[in-house]
Design an enzyme around this catalytic site. Structure first.
Site, short mmCIF file in Angstrom:
data_model
loop_
_atom_site.label_atom_id
_atom_site.label_comp_id
_atom_site.label_asym_id
_atom_site.label_seq_id
_atom_site.Cartn_x
_atom_site.Cartn_y
_atom_site.Cartn_z
N LYS A 80 29.16 38.49 25.62
CA LYS A 80 28.76 37.49 26.61
C LYS A 80 29.59 36.23 26.45
O LYS A 80 30.18 35.97 25.39
CB LYS A 80 27.27 37.15 26.52
CG LYS A 80 26.83 36.47 25.22
CD LYS A 80 26.84 34.96 25.28
CE LYS A 80 26.53 34.32 23.92
NZ LYS A 80 27.13 33.10 23.60
N ASP A 99 20.07 34.88 20.46
CA ASP A 99 20.89 35.38 21.57
C ASP A 99 20.59 36.85 21.90
O ASP A 99 21.13 37.39 22.87
CB ASP A 99 22.39 35.31 21.20
CG ASP A 99 22.96 33.92 21.43
OD1 ASP A 99 22.23 33.07 22.00
OD2 ASP A 99 24.11 33.69 21.04
O1 C5P Z 1 18.63 32.42 16.05
P1 C5P Z 1 19.88 32.58 15.25
O2 C5P Z 1 19.66 33.32 13.97
O3 C5P Z 1 21.01 33.13 16.06
O4 C5P Z 1 20.32 31.11 14.88
C1 C5P Z 1 21.21 30.83 13.83
C2 C5P Z 1 21.09 29.36 13.48
O5 C5P Z 1 21.68 28.56 14.51
C3 C5P Z 1 19.69 28.83 13.30
O6 C5P Z 1 19.22 29.03 12.01
C4 C5P Z 1 19.89 27.35 13.62
O7 C5P Z 1 20.44 26.68 12.50
C5 C5P Z 1 20.95 27.37 14.69
N1 C5P Z 1 20.37 27.33 16.06
C6 C5P Z 1 19.81 26.16 16.52
N2 C5P Z 1 19.27 26.13 17.79
C7 C5P Z 1 19.30 27.23 18.57
C8 C5P Z 1 19.88 28.43 18.10
C9 C5P Z 1 20.40 28.44 16.83
O8 C5P Z 1 19.78 25.13 15.84
N3 C5P Z 1 18.80 27.17 19.80
#
Ligand code: C5P
Length: 299
Positions: free
Chosen positions: A11, A136
């Protein structure tokens, strides 16, 4: 033997806005996400134990791999229905690139298991499960065009994007999403992209309106951490593309075009400076609907 083959699409973000930092450490976002014609191939096979094979040197070959975490999540949720599985992952999407490569593999495994084990989970039910593994991943369950809010896991379908042509450049390093969010100074974001203009453009099928609305507030943070990404963004603009943006938390930068001829001409020129550049396009609903194939009980 139960088997499934899945095409897992990458994406890009057409718009990525960050609205505020939340109490739980995540950031509240508003994003228009779009699936593109760049994909990994996953083959799932019933096996004696869970294991993974891959052609990539860049992903963990253990249970930390998001594809394997999807396997164990589905086995935990449906212990009587989901057997042990071999995952054969053929990677083409660059790793840690801002194109949801790991997330789409994870979503692909969940979609494949849903079909091959006949779990009959709805898209919404799969999205809710997927949100446990990463922000995501719910988008990658559905698509091809959607609005993502919350921490990125709340998905609303949008009208299919009229076909856009994309030239991608992935710098030769990865970027850590937590670091990019961690380095974001909310008070320094002065201009937010106009996400409504993008949504209106999608409803009207108006490519120009969609292109004009492109924007990503994470660029500033990634540029600070990796100045080379800004150099590439500026270089791609100087090469004559009007709509150039970083995808996700980076470091992939893409130029978007309404017409294929223009994209192809640009790609040929850009390739001289960036030999790894990729020419691709957005994908539509029909292409996405054909991504999971169940083999049935073959030997
Ligand atoms: O959800 P995911 O594991 O992909 O997110 C990885 C990191 O990216 C989270 O731990 C956070 O530090 C950051 N993040 C964030 N806000 C989001 C998505 C991700 O701060 N909306």
């Amino acid at each position: 033997m139960l088997q499934a083959k899945i095409t897992a699409y990458a994406k890009i973000n057409l718009v990525l806005d960050v609205l505020r930092k939340r109490e739980d450490g995540y950031h509240e976002v508003a994003m228009v996400m779009q699936a593109i014609d760049l994909s990994d191939t996953i083959i799932l096979k019933e096996a004696e134990r869970n294991w993974i094979t891959t052609n990539s040197r860049h992903i963990p070959m253990n249970m930390n791999n998001l594809a394997m975490r999807a396997v164990t999540l589905m086995q935990r949720e449906f212990p009587d229905r989901v057997p042990k599985l071999e995952v054969a992952l053929e990677k083409h999407i660059p790793v840690a690139a801002g194109m949801a490569g790991g997330s789409t593999d994870c979503a692909g495994v969940m979609l494949g298991i849903n079909q091959m084990c006949d779990l009959q989970l709805t898209q919404k039910e799969l999205e809710i499960l997927a949100a446990q593994l990463g922000s995501d991943i719910p988008f990658c369950i559905g698509g091809p065009t959607a609005l993502a809010t919350g921490r990125g896991e709340l998905i609303e379908p949008l009208p299919e994007c009229p076909e856009l042509y994309l030239v991608l450049v992935k710098p030769p390093f990865g970027v850590s999403t937590p670091k990019v969010y961690g380095n974001l100074h909310m008070d320094e974001i002065t201009a937010h992209p106009d996400i409504q203009q993008c949504i209106d453009g999608l409803h009207a099928g108006d490519k120009q309106r969609i292109l004009n609305a492109m924007g990503n507030v994470l660029e500033q943070s990634t540029f600070e951490l990796h100045p080379k990404v800004k150099t590439i963004r500026d270089g791609m603009r100087a090469f004559g593309a009007k709509h150039v943006m970083m995808s996700g938390s980076g470091p992939t930068v893409f130029a978007a075009f309404a017409e294929y001829d223009k994209a192809e001409r640009y790609y040929k020129q850009l390739k001289r400076q960036y030999p790894g550049a990729i020419l691709t396009r957005t994908i539509n609903k029909k292409q996405l609907e054909e991504r999971v194939n169940k083999f049935g009980w073959e030997q």
